[in-house]
Scaffold this motif. Structure first.
Motif, PDB file in Angstrom:
ATOM      1  N   VAL A 244       0.874  -1.173   0.000  1.00 57.88           N
ATOM      2  CA  VAL A 244       0.000   0.000   0.000  1.00 57.88           C
ATOM      3  C   VAL A 244       0.909   1.221   0.000  1.00 57.88           C
ATOM      4  O   VAL A 244       1.653   1.457   0.956  1.00 57.88           O
ATOM      5  CB  VAL A 244      -0.928   0.015   1.228  1.00 57.88           C
ATOM      6  CG1 VAL A 244      -1.835   1.244   1.186  1.00 57.88           C
ATOM      7  CG2 VAL A 244      -1.758  -1.265   1.285  1.00 57.88           C
ATOM      8  N   HIS A 245       0.872   1.976  -1.075  1.00 64.79           N
ATOM      9  CA  HIS A 245       1.733   3.147  -1.217  1.00 64.79           C
ATOM     10  C   HIS A 245       1.156   4.331  -0.440  1.00 64.79           C
ATOM     11  O   HIS A 245       0.008   4.312   0.013  1.00 64.79           O
ATOM     12  CB  HIS A 245       1.877   3.507  -2.691  1.00 64.79           C
ATOM     13  CG  HIS A 245       2.511   2.437  -3.515  1.00 64.79           C
ATOM     14  ND1 HIS A 245       3.821   2.497  -3.957  1.00 64.79           N
ATOM     15  CD2 HIS A 245       2.017   1.254  -3.992  1.00 64.79           C
ATOM     16  CE1 HIS A 245       4.106   1.415  -4.660  1.00 64.79           C
ATOM     17  NE2 HIS A 245       3.027   0.640  -4.695  1.00 64.79           N
ATOM     18  N   ASP A 246       1.971   5.376  -0.316  1.00 58.58           N
ATOM     19  CA  ASP A 246       1.522   6.579   0.381  1.00 58.58           C
ATOM     20  C   ASP A 246       0.300   7.180  -0.305  1.00 58.58           C
ATOM     21  O   ASP A 246       0.141   7.088  -1.543  1.00 58.58           O
ATOM     22  CB  ASP A 246       2.638   7.619   0.402  1.00 58.58           C
ATOM     23  CG  ASP A 246       3.815   7.196   1.271  1.00 58.58           C
ATOM     24  OD1 ASP A 246       3.629   6.313   2.134  1.00 58.58           O
ATOM     25  OD2 ASP A 246       4.917   7.739   1.077  1.00 58.58           O
ATOM     26  N   LEU A 267      -1.115   9.311  -9.962  1.00 57.10           N
ATOM     27  CA  LEU A 267      -1.397   7.892  -9.760  1.00 57.10           C
ATOM     28  C   LEU A 267      -0.673   7.056 -10.813  1.00 57.10           C
ATOM     29  O   LEU A 267      -0.081   6.014 -10.493  1.00 57.10           O
ATOM     30  CB  LEU A 267      -2.904   7.646  -9.829  1.00 57.10           C
ATOM     31  CG  LEU A 267      -3.398   6.218  -9.613  1.00 57.10           C
ATOM     32  CD1 LEU A 267      -2.985   5.694  -8.238  1.00 57.10           C
ATOM     33  CD2 LEU A 267      -4.917   6.149  -9.772  1.00 57.10           C
ATOM     34  N   ALA A 268      -0.680   7.506 -12.062  1.00 62.63           N
ATOM     35  CA  ALA A 268       0.029   6.794 -13.125  1.00 62.63           C
ATOM     36  C   ALA A 268       1.527   6.757 -12.852  1.00 62.63           C
ATOM     37  O   ALA A 268       2.197   5.756 -13.142  1.00 62.63           O
ATOM     38  CB  ALA A 268      -0.252   7.456 -14.474  1.00 62.63           C
ATOM     39  N   ARG A 269       2.056   7.817 -12.274  1.00 62.48           N
ATOM     40  CA  ARG A 269       3.493   7.846 -11.959  1.00 62.48           C
ATOM     41  C   ARG A 269       3.838   6.770 -10.925  1.00 62.48           C
ATOM     42  O   ARG A 269       4.862   6.082 -11.045  1.00 62.48           O
ATOM     43  CB  ARG A 269       3.876   9.228 -11.429  1.00 62.48           C
ATOM     44  CG  ARG A 269       5.382   9.385 -11.180  1.00 62.48           C
ATOM     45  CD  ARG A 269       5.673  10.616 -10.357  1.00 62.48           C
ATOM     46  NE  ARG A 269       5.121  10.509  -9.009  1.00 62.48           N
ATOM     47  CZ  ARG A 269       5.680   9.788  -8.028  1.00 62.48           C
ATOM     48  NH1 ARG A 269       6.792   9.090  -8.242  1.00 62.48           N
ATOM     49  NH2 ARG A 269       5.120   9.746  -6.828  1.00 62.48           N
ATOM     50  N   VAL A 270       2.979   6.612  -9.908  1.00 63.23           N
ATOM     51  CA  VAL A 270       3.221   5.575  -8.902  1.00 63.23           C
ATOM     52  C   VAL A 270       3.111   4.192  -9.548  1.00 63.23           C
ATOM     53  O   VAL A 270       3.929   3.292  -9.271  1.00 63.23           O
ATOM     54  CB  VAL A 270       2.238   5.721  -7.731  1.00 63.23           C
ATOM     55  CG1 VAL A 270       2.423   4.577  -6.733  1.00 63.23           C
ATOM     56  CG2 VAL A 270       2.435   7.065  -7.031  1.00 63.23           C
ATOM     57  N   ALA A 274       5.892   0.976  -9.688  1.00 66.08           N
ATOM     58  CA  ALA A 274       5.544  -0.354  -9.185  1.00 66.08           C
ATOM     59  C   ALA A 274       5.658  -1.402 -10.284  1.00 66.08           C
ATOM     60  O   ALA A 274       6.185  -2.512 -10.066  1.00 66.08           O
ATOM     61  CB  ALA A 274       4.131  -0.338  -8.604  1.00 66.08           C
ATOM     62  N   ILE A 275       5.157  -1.087 -11.463  1.00 64.88           N
ATOM     63  CA  ILE A 275       5.208  -2.040 -12.580  1.00 64.88           C
ATOM     64  C   ILE A 275       6.644  -2.266 -13.023  1.00 64.88           C
ATOM     65  O   ILE A 275       7.035  -3.403 -13.337  1.00 64.88           O
ATOM     66  CB  ILE A 275       4.330  -1.536 -13.739  1.00 64.88           C
ATOM     67  CG1 ILE A 275       2.855  -1.551 -13.327  1.00 64.88           C
ATOM     68  CG2 ILE A 275       4.546  -2.375 -14.986  1.00 64.88           C
ATOM     69  CD1 ILE A 275       1.944  -0.778 -14.264  1.00 64.88           C
ATOM     70  N   ALA A 276       7.453  -1.207 -13.043  1.00 64.96           N
ATOM     71  CA  ALA A 276       8.847  -1.346 -13.454  1.00 64.96           C
ATOM     72  C   ALA A 276       9.630  -2.255 -12.510  1.00 64.96           C
ATOM     73  O   ALA A 276      10.570  -2.945 -12.929  1.00 64.96           O
ATOM     74  CB  ALA A 276       9.514   0.030 -13.531  1.00 64.96           C
ATOM     75  N   GLU A 277       9.245  -2.292 -11.232  1.00 64.02           N
ATOM     76  CA  GLU A 277       9.922  -3.169 -10.276  1.00 64.02           C
ATOM     77  C   GLU A 277       9.552  -4.628 -10.471  1.00 64.02           C
ATOM     78  O   GLU A 277      10.362  -5.524 -10.199  1.00 64.02           O
ATOM     79  CB  GLU A 277       9.581  -2.735  -8.845  1.00 64.02           C
ATOM     80  CG  GLU A 277      10.228  -1.428  -8.422  1.00 64.02           C
ATOM     81  CD  GLU A 277       9.899  -1.063  -6.993  1.00 64.02           C
ATOM     82  OE1 GLU A 277       9.251  -1.889  -6.297  1.00 64.02           O
ATOM     83  OE2 GLU A 277      10.284   0.034  -6.558  1.00 64.02           O
ATOM     84  N   HIS A 278       8.342  -4.894 -10.951  1.00 64.48           N
ATOM     85  CA  HIS A 278       7.862  -6.271 -11.109  1.00 64.48           C
ATOM     86  C   HIS A 278       7.120  -6.401 -12.453  1.00 64.48           C
ATOM     87  O   HIS A 278       5.919  -6.712 -12.477  1.00 64.48           O
ATOM     88  CB  HIS A 278       6.939  -6.647  -9.949  1.00 64.48           C
ATOM     89  CG  HIS A 278       7.558  -6.433  -8.599  1.00 64.48           C
ATOM     90  ND1 HIS A 278       8.483  -7.304  -8.069  1.00 64.48           N
ATOM     91  CD2 HIS A 278       7.407  -5.434  -7.698  1.00 64.48           C
ATOM     92  CE1 HIS A 278       8.880  -6.856  -6.880  1.00 64.48           C
ATOM     93  NE2 HIS A 278       8.235  -5.730  -6.640  1.00 64.48           N
ATOM     94  N   PRO A 279       7.822  -6.190 -13.567  1.00 64.59           N
ATOM     95  CA  PRO A 279       7.132  -6.147 -14.865  1.00 64.59           C
ATOM     96  C   PRO A 279       6.504  -7.478 -15.262  1.00 64.59           C
ATOM     97  O   PRO A 279       5.502  -7.495 -15.986  1.00 64.59           O
ATOM     98  CB  PRO A 279       8.239  -5.737 -15.841  1.00 64.59           C
ATOM     99  CG  PRO A 279       9.520  -6.162 -15.168  1.00 64.59           C
ATOM    100  CD  PRO A 279       9.271  -5.955 -13.707  1.00 64.59           C
TER     101      PRO A 279
END
Length: 316
Positions: A244-246, A267-270, A274-279
């Protein structure tokens, strides 16, 4: 597959997966993923279109193909676990979940402030919903209406059996008003928020291109005062991971639409991070980027000659 057979196939899937040994079931779904990947079917091609934006123009075809194979396996793991989830006991679900940031979300709910949990199509969102309801926090979500109606009803009953309130995206009364009431009452609303289904969403910058996302999460946060909290999901071996992000504060701006636009962009930036860490766990086989939406539109039957000209050149 026609509607009747689709309904029968899903019904059989639920029954067979729940009864089969877990190891055998997972092996079957992994095989299905590999078969789709080797055939380079439409789903795999759609996934690769999206992953190519994530990887950037310098990525090799070999890198893209390796990532799409892992992505298809993760996607089919989601389906296997979706079918099997009703047969998993509470200790199994709770014991194999690793979560960070959940205390802040639960604190908001405990204080009577609603939360909009906005998720990309990552990991296993059905599991995440079941997990948080087992922790004592009920939730409301929205489901896209499927055809045939019996299949939609089956999916709805399945999610409701996990403790969720499920509202139809269309054809079920004023869903937005119901979501707003739940939030004003201090409830949790969970929405998948990285894909615009109806073409009425907002354009944002996403992995270096324009992409379309729904305006609902940002608009609900603005209208109700609920906390907008991105949530990312991914797999790590046998474990489900939830972050759960800030909270994303609703942006300031001269107009309501400008505030929603700026909030959706954040929201898209977050989601990007997240997606880049677990593509490999981003299960996005459908068009997200505006260029792909446009190309899909032009391929539809009945597109006129004027429609087939490149974007931006329709007046000359």
């Amino acid at each position: 597959m026609d509607e009747r057979w689709a309904d029968l196939a899903y019904s059989a899937g639920w029954e067979l997966v729940r009864r089969a040994p877990e190891g055998a079931g997972r092996a079957v779904f992994r095989h299905l993923a590999d078969r789709s990947w080797r055939a380079h079917d439409g789903g795999t091609r759609g996934l690769e279109r999206n992953l190519r934006r994530l990887l950037g123009p310098g990525a090799t075809d070999a890198r893209l193909r390796a990532l799409s194979r892992a992505g298809m396996r993760s996607y089919m793991r989601y389906y296997y676990e979706m079918f099997r989830l009703p047969a998993m006991d509470e200790r199994y679900i709770l014991g194999r979940t690793r979560a960070t940031g959940i205390e802040v979300l639960e604190k908001h709910i405990g204080s009577g402030r609603g939360v909009v949990a906005a998720l990309p199509h990552m990991g296993n969102w059905d599991h995440a919903g079941a997990w948080i309801t087992l922790r004592g926090t009920p939730l409301t979500t929205v489901a896209q209406r499927l055809s045939p109606e019996s299949l939609f009803e089956r999916f709805t009953a399945y999610r409701e059996s996990l403790g969720m309130e499920v509202l139809p995206l269309t054809g079920g009364g004023n869903t937005v008003a119901t979501l707003a009431r739940r939030l004003r009452d201090g409830g949790l609303v969970c929405l998948l928020a990285d894909r615009d289904i109806h073409g009425t969403g907002l354009e944002v910058d996403f992995f270096g291109e324009r992409a379309r996302v729904p305006s609902g999460p940002a608009a609900l946060a603005l209208n109700t005062g609920a906390a907008l909290m991105p949530v990312s999901l991914w797999y790590d071996g046998p474990y489900w991971n939830i972050r759960v992000h800030d909270e994303i504060p609703v942006a300031e701006g001269p107009t309501r639409s400008a505030r929603i636009q700026a909030t959706a962009q954040e929201l898209a930036r977050v989601f990007e991070g997240a997606i880049a860490e677990h593509p490999e766990d981003w299960h996005m086989l459908q068009p997200v980027f505006s260029l792909d939406h446009e190309q899909d539109r032009l391929r539809r039957p009945g597109a006129g000659a004027a429609d087939l000209r490149p974007p931006g050149r329709r007046n000359g």
